[in-house]
Design an enzyme around this catalytic site. Structure first.
Site, mmCIF file in Angstrom:
data_model
loop_
_atom_site.group_PDB
_atom_site.id
_atom_site.type_symbol
_atom_site.label_atom_id
_atom_site.label_comp_id
_atom_site.label_asym_id
_atom_site.label_seq_id
_atom_site.Cartn_x
_atom_site.Cartn_y
_atom_site.Cartn_z
ATOM 1 N N HIS A 103 -7.609 0.955 -6.299
ATOM 2 C CA HIS A 103 -7.725 0.007 -5.183
ATOM 3 C C HIS A 103 -8.362 -1.276 -5.724
ATOM 4 O O HIS A 103 -9.483 -1.635 -5.368
ATOM 5 C CB HIS A 103 -8.586 0.636 -4.087
ATOM 6 C CG HIS A 103 -8.488 -0.042 -2.754
ATOM 7 N ND1 HIS A 103 -7.666 -1.135 -2.509
ATOM 8 C CD2 HIS A 103 -9.125 0.212 -1.574
ATOM 9 C CE1 HIS A 103 -7.798 -1.505 -1.248
ATOM 10 N NE2 HIS A 103 -8.671 -0.714 -0.662
ATOM 11 N N ARG A 108 0.893 -1.178 0.000
ATOM 12 C CA ARG A 108 0.000 0.000 0.000
ATOM 13 C C ARG A 108 0.919 1.212 0.000
ATOM 14 O O ARG A 108 1.676 1.424 0.965
ATOM 15 C CB ARG A 108 -0.906 -0.012 1.226
ATOM 16 C CG ARG A 108 -1.646 1.297 1.421
ATOM 17 C CD ARG A 108 -2.762 1.213 2.435
ATOM 18 N NE ARG A 108 -3.895 0.480 1.917
ATOM 19 C CZ ARG A 108 -5.114 0.488 2.453
ATOM 20 N NH1 ARG A 108 -5.338 1.188 3.551
ATOM 21 N NH2 ARG A 108 -6.094 -0.192 1.916
ATOM 22 N N CYS A 110 -16.439 0.862 1.021
ATOM 23 C CA CYS A 110 -15.224 0.070 1.294
ATOM 24 C C CYS A 110 -14.793 0.157 2.751
ATOM 25 O O CYS A 110 -14.069 -0.716 3.227
ATOM 26 C CB CYS A 110 -14.100 0.513 0.373
ATOM 27 S SG CYS A 110 -13.543 2.209 0.650
ATOM 28 N N ASP A 146 -17.775 6.482 -0.841
ATOM 29 C CA ASP A 146 -16.517 6.350 -0.084
ATOM 30 C C ASP A 146 -16.271 7.695 0.592
ATOM 31 O O ASP A 146 -16.955 8.696 0.306
ATOM 32 C CB ASP A 146 -15.368 5.964 -1.044
ATOM 33 C CG ASP A 146 -14.044 5.677 -0.322
ATOM 34 O OD1 ASP A 146 -14.061 5.464 0.908
ATOM 35 O OD2 ASP A 146 -13.002 5.663 -1.002
ATOM 36 N N GLN A 169 -10.016 -4.021 -3.407
ATOM 37 C CA GLN A 169 -11.319 -3.662 -2.866
ATOM 38 C C GLN A 169 -12.434 -4.010 -3.840
ATOM 39 O O GLN A 169 -13.487 -4.546 -3.461
ATOM 40 C CB GLN A 169 -11.364 -2.153 -2.568
ATOM 41 C CG GLN A 169 -12.702 -1.690 -2.018
ATOM 42 C CD GLN A 169 -12.973 -2.263 -0.641
ATOM 43 O OE1 GLN A 169 -12.128 -2.179 0.233
ATOM 44 N NE2 GLN A 169 -14.152 -2.860 -0.453
ATOM 45 N N ARG A 189 -13.262 -9.154 1.688
ATOM 46 C CA ARG A 189 -11.870 -8.818 1.368
ATOM 47 C C ARG A 189 -10.994 -10.071 1.530
ATOM 48 O O ARG A 189 -10.100 -10.297 0.726
ATOM 49 C CB ARG A 189 -11.367 -7.694 2.296
ATOM 50 C CG ARG A 189 -11.982 -6.322 2.041
ATOM 51 C CD ARG A 189 -11.611 -5.765 0.656
ATOM 52 N NE ARG A 189 -10.182 -5.642 0.478
ATOM 53 C CZ ARG A 189 -9.433 -4.611 0.891
ATOM 54 N NH1 ARG A 189 -10.007 -3.588 1.483
ATOM 55 N NH2 ARG A 189 -8.129 -4.581 0.667
HETATM 56 N N1 CP Z 1 -11.206 -0.693 2.544
HETATM 57 C C1 CP Z 1 -9.910 -0.703 2.935
HETATM 58 O O1 CP Z 1 -8.985 -0.847 2.131
HETATM 59 O O2 CP Z 1 -9.749 -0.566 4.269
HETATM 60 P P1 CP Z 1 -8.371 -0.338 5.043
HETATM 61 O O3 CP Z 1 -7.874 1.041 4.684
HETATM 62 O O4 CP Z 1 -8.735 -0.469 6.473
HETATM 63 O O5 CP Z 1 -7.391 -1.385 4.579
HETATM 64 N N1 NVA Z 2 -10.425 6.318 -0.772
HETATM 65 C C1 NVA Z 2 -9.949 5.888 0.522
HETATM 66 C C2 NVA Z 2 -10.088 4.421 0.636
HETATM 67 C C3 NVA Z 2 -9.653 3.844 1.954
HETATM 68 C C4 NVA Z 2 -9.756 2.349 1.992
HETATM 69 C C5 NVA Z 2 -8.514 6.325 0.726
HETATM 70 O O1 NVA Z 2 -7.715 6.232 -0.213
HETATM 71 O O2 NVA Z 2 -8.184 6.794 1.817
#
Ligand code: CP
Ligand code: NVA
Length: 311
Positions: A137, A110, A267, A228, A140, A295
């Site tokens: 993502h 990430r 998500c 989101d 997700q 997930r």
């Molecule tokens: N939805 C998601 O990716 O959650 P986290 O940021 O908790 O991993």
């Molecule tokens: N759009 C959000 C998703 C978190 C899982 C972010 O990037 O923070």
């Protein structure tokens, strides 16, 4: 040596492979119903394999779902934040990728910058998985598609409405719509729409993706309504976003404009009272807890594909 199977964006997958992955996830989920969470699947497709999970940004779901996923597939995982690694002190991405490639069989990362995941993958000799960047993502969306199909059947031909910020999660929905043939109606404020490159590519490849700024028009007849956070990790313009997105909240009145049996996805983490009301996220149309659990099941099919057990 064959090239490693990187999972960076859904674009790079053949629709038939994506289909196999979703079917594998559904099959594995149903086969282990009622089992303890760390029990290994009967075929253990990741036996003797290891996964490194590297985080430059916070995570709850991605962290724990990948950890559960690699265990359930019979492999082993190691989790590290970039800040605790030499990566956080400036060790080059490429050097880190080459070292981890000698120590583990796959890396999920990430990252703050999508370009760094691409650099990591270019230097790695093992599969690299995008666990979220500012641009997309994909993991997700695998879980979201699994959730939709579990509750509403095949996603092809369905209508999904994306309401709010045209962010990384929205981008992966655009990629998936194009590959799997569902309609995607996006409603965003003009200043927070999805990237032009994603939209153009979708349209060039026959994706049924529409963009507007009217949430009611976007949800009309929709089978699924998704939103989101208005402020993603790394966004610096929180105040401007809150103002621009104020009329994009998903509440019961908006859900009532969708199809009669429409479902709600998010998500997570959710900012209750901002992009979604308590009544919707806790209400009968919400599938967010199944979505979060999925997930694990979706990530297992991503790992199984990376290890060559699917497709
Ligand atoms: N939805 C998601 O990716 O959650 P986290 O940021 O908790 O991993
Ligand atoms: N759009 C959000 C998703 C978190 C899982 C972010 O990037 O923070």
């Amino acid at each position: 040596m064959t090239a490693p199977r990187h999972f960076i964006n859904l674009w790079s997958l053949e629709p038939t492979v994506l289909r196999l992955m979703l079917d594998d996830a559904a099959r594995r989920k149903s086969a282990r119903k009622g089992w303890p969470k760390a029990k290994v699947d009967a075929d253990a497709p990741a036996r003797d394999r290891s996964l490194a999970m590297v985080f430059e940004k916070n995570s709850t779901r991605t962290r724990f779902s990948f950890d559960a996923a690699i265990r359930q597939l019979g492999g082993a995982g190691v989790i590290a934040t970039a800040a605790d690694m030499q990566l956080g002190r400036g060790e080059p991405v490429e050097d880190t990728a080459m070292v981890l490639s000698r120590m583990v069989d796959a890396v999920m990362i990430r990252a703050n910058r999508h370009a760094d995941v691409e650099r990591f993958a270019a230097a790695a000799t093992v599969p690299v998985i995008n666990g979220l960047t500012e641009a997309s993502h994909p993991c997700q969306i695998m879980a979201d598609l699994l959730t939709i199909e579990e509750h509403r059947g095949p996603v092809a031909g369905k209508t999904i409405a994306w309401i709010g910020d045209g962010n990384n999660v929205c981008a992966s929905f655009i990629h998936a719509a194009t590959l799997l043939g569902f309609n995607l109606n996006i409603a965003c404020p003009p200043s927070y729409g999805p990237g032009v490159a994603d939209l153009s590519r979708a349209l060039e490849h026959g994706g049924k993706v529409s963009l507007g700024d009217d949430p009611r028009a976007a949800v009309r007849g929709a089978d699924v309504v998704v939103t989101d956070t208005w402020v993603s990790m790394g966004d610096k313009d929180g105040d401007e976003r809150m103002l621009a997105l104020a009329n994009f909240q998903v509440d019961d009145a908006l859900m009532d404009h969708a199809a009669k049996d429409a479902v709600f996805l998010h998500c997570l983490p959710a900012h209750r009272g901002e992009e979604v009301t308590d009544a919707v996220i806790d209400g009968p149309r919400s599938l967010v807890w199944d979505e979060a659990e999925n997930r694990i099941h979706a990530q297992k099919s991503v790992l199984a594909w990376c290890f060559g057990a699917i497709g």
